[in-house]
Design an enzyme around this catalytic site. Structure first.
Site, PDB file in Angstrom:
ATOM      1  N   LYS A 134       0.907  -1.330   0.075  1.00 21.32           N
ATOM      2  CA  LYS A 134      -0.071  -0.099  -0.078  1.00 21.32           C
ATOM      3  C   LYS A 134       1.034   1.373  -0.130  1.00 21.32           C
ATOM      4  CE  LYS A 134      -4.394   1.190   0.261  1.00 21.32           C
ATOM      5  NZ  LYS A 134      -5.553   0.419  -0.186  1.00 21.32           N
ATOM      6  N   ASP A 174      -6.956   4.353  -4.397  1.00 19.80           N
ATOM      7  CA  ASP A 174      -7.731   4.224  -3.236  1.00 19.80           C
ATOM      8  C   ASP A 174      -8.190   5.721  -2.847  1.00 19.80           C
ATOM      9  OD1 ASP A 174      -7.967   2.371  -0.823  1.00 19.80           O
ATOM     10  OD2 ASP A 174      -7.523   4.191   0.218  1.00 19.80           O
TER      11      ASP A 174
HETATM   12  P1  NDP Z   1     -13.179   7.637  -2.659  1.00 21.41           P
HETATM   13  O1  NDP Z   1     -11.942   8.907  -2.454  1.00 21.41           O
HETATM   14  O2  NDP Z   1     -13.632   7.513  -4.059  1.00 21.41           O
HETATM   15  O3  NDP Z   1     -14.096   7.966  -1.488  1.00 21.41           O
HETATM   16  C1  NDP Z   1     -14.338   8.305  -0.258  1.00 21.41           C
HETATM   17  C2  NDP Z   1     -15.365   8.530   0.434  1.00 21.41           C
HETATM   18  O4  NDP Z   1     -15.505   8.399   1.931  1.00 21.41           O
HETATM   19  C3  NDP Z   1     -15.932   9.908  -0.077  1.00 21.41           C
HETATM   20  O5  NDP Z   1     -17.238   9.925  -0.058  1.00 21.41           O
HETATM   21  C4  NDP Z   1     -15.424  10.743   1.428  1.00 21.41           C
HETATM   22  O6  NDP Z   1     -15.977  11.926   1.285  1.00 21.41           O
HETATM   23  C5  NDP Z   1     -15.519   9.675   2.449  1.00 21.41           C
HETATM   24  N1  NDP Z   1     -14.409  10.053   3.319  1.00 21.41           N
HETATM   25  C6  NDP Z   1     -13.270   9.921   3.363  1.00 21.41           C
HETATM   26  N2  NDP Z   1     -12.388  10.186   4.151  1.00 21.41           N
HETATM   27  C7  NDP Z   1     -13.371  10.269   5.186  1.00 21.41           C
HETATM   28  C8  NDP Z   1     -13.588  10.564   6.639  1.00 21.41           C
HETATM   29  N3  NDP Z   1     -12.338  10.831   7.348  1.00 21.41           N
HETATM   30  N4  NDP Z   1     -14.550  10.996   7.245  1.00 21.41           N
HETATM   31  C9  NDP Z   1     -15.874  10.957   6.762  1.00 21.41           C
HETATM   32  N5  NDP Z   1     -15.805  10.388   5.206  1.00 21.41           N
HETATM   33  C10 NDP Z   1     -14.738  10.300   4.637  1.00 21.41           C
HETATM   34  O7  NDP Z   1     -12.389   6.385  -1.933  1.00 21.41           O
HETATM   35  P2  NDP Z   1     -13.109   5.049  -2.316  1.00 21.41           P
HETATM   36  O8  NDP Z   1     -14.494   5.101  -2.501  1.00 21.41           O
HETATM   37  O9  NDP Z   1     -11.963   4.465  -3.353  1.00 21.41           O
HETATM   38  O10 NDP Z   1     -12.438   4.246  -0.938  1.00 21.41           O
HETATM   39  C11 NDP Z   1     -13.325   4.305   0.236  1.00 21.41           C
HETATM   40  C12 NDP Z   1     -12.812   3.050   1.144  1.00 21.41           C
HETATM   41  O11 NDP Z   1     -12.928   1.820   0.471  1.00 21.41           O
HETATM   42  C13 NDP Z   1     -11.616   3.151   1.666  1.00 21.41           C
HETATM   43  O12 NDP Z   1     -11.259   2.607   2.807  1.00 21.41           O
HETATM   44  C14 NDP Z   1     -10.637   2.220   0.533  1.00 21.41           C
HETATM   45  O13 NDP Z   1      -9.358   2.046   1.396  1.00 21.41           O
HETATM   46  C15 NDP Z   1     -11.548   1.225   0.380  1.00 21.41           C
HETATM   47  N6  NDP Z   1     -11.273   0.308  -0.651  1.00 21.41           N
HETATM   48  C16 NDP Z   1     -11.309   0.968  -2.037  1.00 21.41           C
HETATM   49  C17 NDP Z   1     -11.183   0.159  -2.951  1.00 21.41           C
HETATM   50  C18 NDP Z   1     -11.137   0.690  -4.534  1.00 21.41           C
HETATM   51  O14 NDP Z   1     -11.149   0.027  -5.608  1.00 21.41           O
HETATM   52  N7  NDP Z   1     -11.294   2.110  -4.761  1.00 21.41           N
HETATM   53  C19 NDP Z   1     -10.967  -1.288  -3.071  1.00 21.41           C
HETATM   54  C20 NDP Z   1     -10.980  -1.734  -1.430  1.00 21.41           C
HETATM   55  C21 NDP Z   1     -11.324  -0.826  -0.701  1.00 21.41           C
HETATM   56  P3  NDP Z   1     -15.809  13.172   0.428  1.00 21.41           P
HETATM   57  O15 NDP Z   1     -16.524  13.016  -0.714  1.00 21.41           O
HETATM   58  O16 NDP Z   1     -16.201  14.411   1.109  1.00 21.41           O
HETATM   59  O17 NDP Z   1     -14.294  13.408   0.002  1.00 21.41           O
END
Ligand code: NDP
Length: 454
Positions: A134, A174
């Site tokens: 990572k 991510d």
């Molecule tokens: P994105 O950046 O696309 O979206 C993240 C979302 O979570 C956004 O809505 C963001 O809000 C919100 N968010 C981020 N940080 C916080 C916080 N501290 N408090 C509240 N809300 C928060 O990321 P992903 O959808 O890609 O990833 C989401 C999760 O899934 C992570 O844990 C990631 O590690 C996991 N994951 C992702 C994969 C992938 O293929 N993308 C694969 C496997 C796991 P805002 O819109 O305001 O920024």
């Protein structure tokens, strides 16, 4: 300390965790991820001493290496900006390191070590030959222009390219790293290396990307939830689902859950909670995609446009529903939130995000016998399709959407099966956490045993 462990296992767990915390001070997220795994693996290794004698868990909790570097770039006003970046290469026993890059201003090495550690187990569960890693930076993409993001990505890759490669380490996206960032990173890699090969996944479709990669994590999570419910003779149809987040994972989890007949009534972002009791679907889901994927705006705008509720600073877990799908970030579902969900009749929880549930919450769900799938099983669909992207690149072929989707469904079904094999109790209750941990551990541990003392 979990009460179901024997006193010998409790003693070992305590000693193991005390040593880990001493060697890795000030890394609470890493401690938490290891503790969750050790609660399953220590009893297992007590019953299978070959792994204990070879110190496999001790070796698996020490990354192979960590690269830390400075990224210097220039913003649109000509100011020199400095960020820190990391690549944690955790374990390559069953394949090249593989795992995403995160851009988040509050990113720490502790978070990346927890993510890299979990990735080792997750990648093992996919049945594909991928090790775990990572990386990321404390760069904050929020409010930056496209050109600033491009200059940052180019500067980051100018150091990182030395440490990655198709047979070495294959990063992906991510939080904060979507198709725009992946494209800038890959463009610079290609320029520096003069090679067009599969060193990054999540690429655009016209330059080596796979169909369905964008949807894979969210869709895979919905498929996993479907498998869990069907294993109990139930189904997703007609259920109310609480989803958190509104990024890549959340949006496509909502899309597939809708298709499977659930009603998704919540989403969230860093500002707060959106509650749409009629369900986020059709033109409302299309609006959400445009709002979050293209315009990078706030959910308050959705609430205003469609006349529903937005609660600043709140999370979805007090809304009544049968399915909970946390898809935002780590530790967004506390022990108290878990108790509220149980009280409101939640049947199943599937983690779309990595470690969104605090350890206390995991224990609450276990005591209540609420079906609970940890991220390393439920969100493995993203990295699985990344693995399929690498296969297509190696073959110089592009599979159809249907073919990738079928493979994704098969992989999620296989992961579910592994959890059942290693986690089903005599009374038929599936302990998904233990099942995923043991199944993920075994493949890596057997490879490490075969390699000898390295
Ligand atoms: P994105 O950046 O696309 O979206 C993240 C979302 O979570 C956004 O809505 C963001 O809000 C919100 N968010 C981020 N940080 C916080 C916080 N501290 N408090 C509240 N809300 C928060 O990321 P992903 O959808 O890609 O990833 C989401 C999760 O899934 C992570 O844990 C990631 O590690 C996991 N994951 C992702 C994969 C992938 O293929 N993308 C694969 C496997 C796991 P805002 O819109 O305001 O920024």
């Amino acid at each position: 300390m979990p009460s179901q462990l024997s006193s010998e296992a409790q003693k070992d767990l305590h000693k193991f965790m005390a040593g880990l915390i001493e060697r890795n001070p000030h890394e609470p997220e890493f401690h938490q991820a290891v503790q969750e795994v050790a609660e399953s693996i220590i009893p297992f290794t007590l019953a299978h001493p070959v792994y204990r004698d070879a110190q496999i868990l001790e070796r698996m909790t020490e990354p192979d290496r960590i690269v830390i570097f400075r990224v210097t770039w220039e913003d649109d006003e000509g100011n020199v900006r400095v960020n820190r970046a990391w690549r944690v290469q955790f374990n390559n026993s069953i394949g090249p390191y593989k795992g995403g890059l995160r851009f988040d201003k509050s990113l720490t090495l502790s978070v990346l070590k927890f993510l890299g550690f979990e990735q080792v187990f997750k990648n093992s569960l996919t049945t594909l030959p991928m090790g775990g890693g990572k990386g990321g930076s404390n760069f904050n993409p929020k409010g930056k222009s496209d050109r600033e993001v491009m200059r940052f990505c180019q500067a980051m890759m100018t150091e990182m390219y030395r440490h990655i490669g198709p047979e070495t380490d294959v990063p992906a996206g991510d939080i904060g790293v979507g198709s725009r960032e992946i494209s800038f990173l890959y463009g610079q890699y290609k320029r520096l290396m003069n090679r067009f090969h599969s060193t990054i996944t999540g690429k655009g479709l016209s330059y080596g990307g796979s169909l369905m990669r964008t949807e894979a994590t969210g869709y895979g999570c919905a498929y996993f939830l479907k498998n869990m419910l069907e294993h109990r003779g139930d189904g997703v149809e007609g259920k109310t689902a609480l989803v958190s987040g509104s990024g890549n994972v959340a949006i496509y989890a909502i899309e597939k859950l809708n298709e499977l007949g659930a009603r998704c009534v919540t989403a969230s972002d860093r500002n707060g909670l959106l509650y749409d009791p009629n369900g986020i679907q059709d033109e409302k889901l299309a609006f959400l995609k445009d709002l979050k994927e293209v315009r990078r705006g706030s959910l308050a705008e959705y609430a205003e446009k469609f006349g529903c509720e937005f609660h600043a600073g709140k999370r979805p877990w007090s809304v009544p529903g049968q399915l909970a799908v946390p898809c935002a970030t780590q530790n967004e579902l506390s022990g108290d939130d878990a108790r509220t969900l149980v009280k409101n009749g939640a049947l199943a929880v599937a983690e779309g995000a990595n470690m969104p549930t605090e350890l206390e919450g995991v224990h609450v769900f276990r005591e209540a016998r609420t079906m609970f799938a940890p991220g390393k099983a439920a969100n493995a669909g993203g990295v699985a399709v990344s693995g399929l992207e690498q296969s297509q690149n190696a073959q110089r072929l592009s599979w159809s959407r249907e073919e990738v989707d079928q493979r994704l469904q098969k992989i999620m079904g296989d992961i579910h099966e592994q959890c059942v094999t290693h986690g089903e109790a005599k009374d038929g209750n599936v302990r998904y956490v233990a099942g995923a941990n043991v199944a993920g551990f075994l493949k890596v541990a057997d490879a490490m045993l075969a390699f000898g003392v390295i």
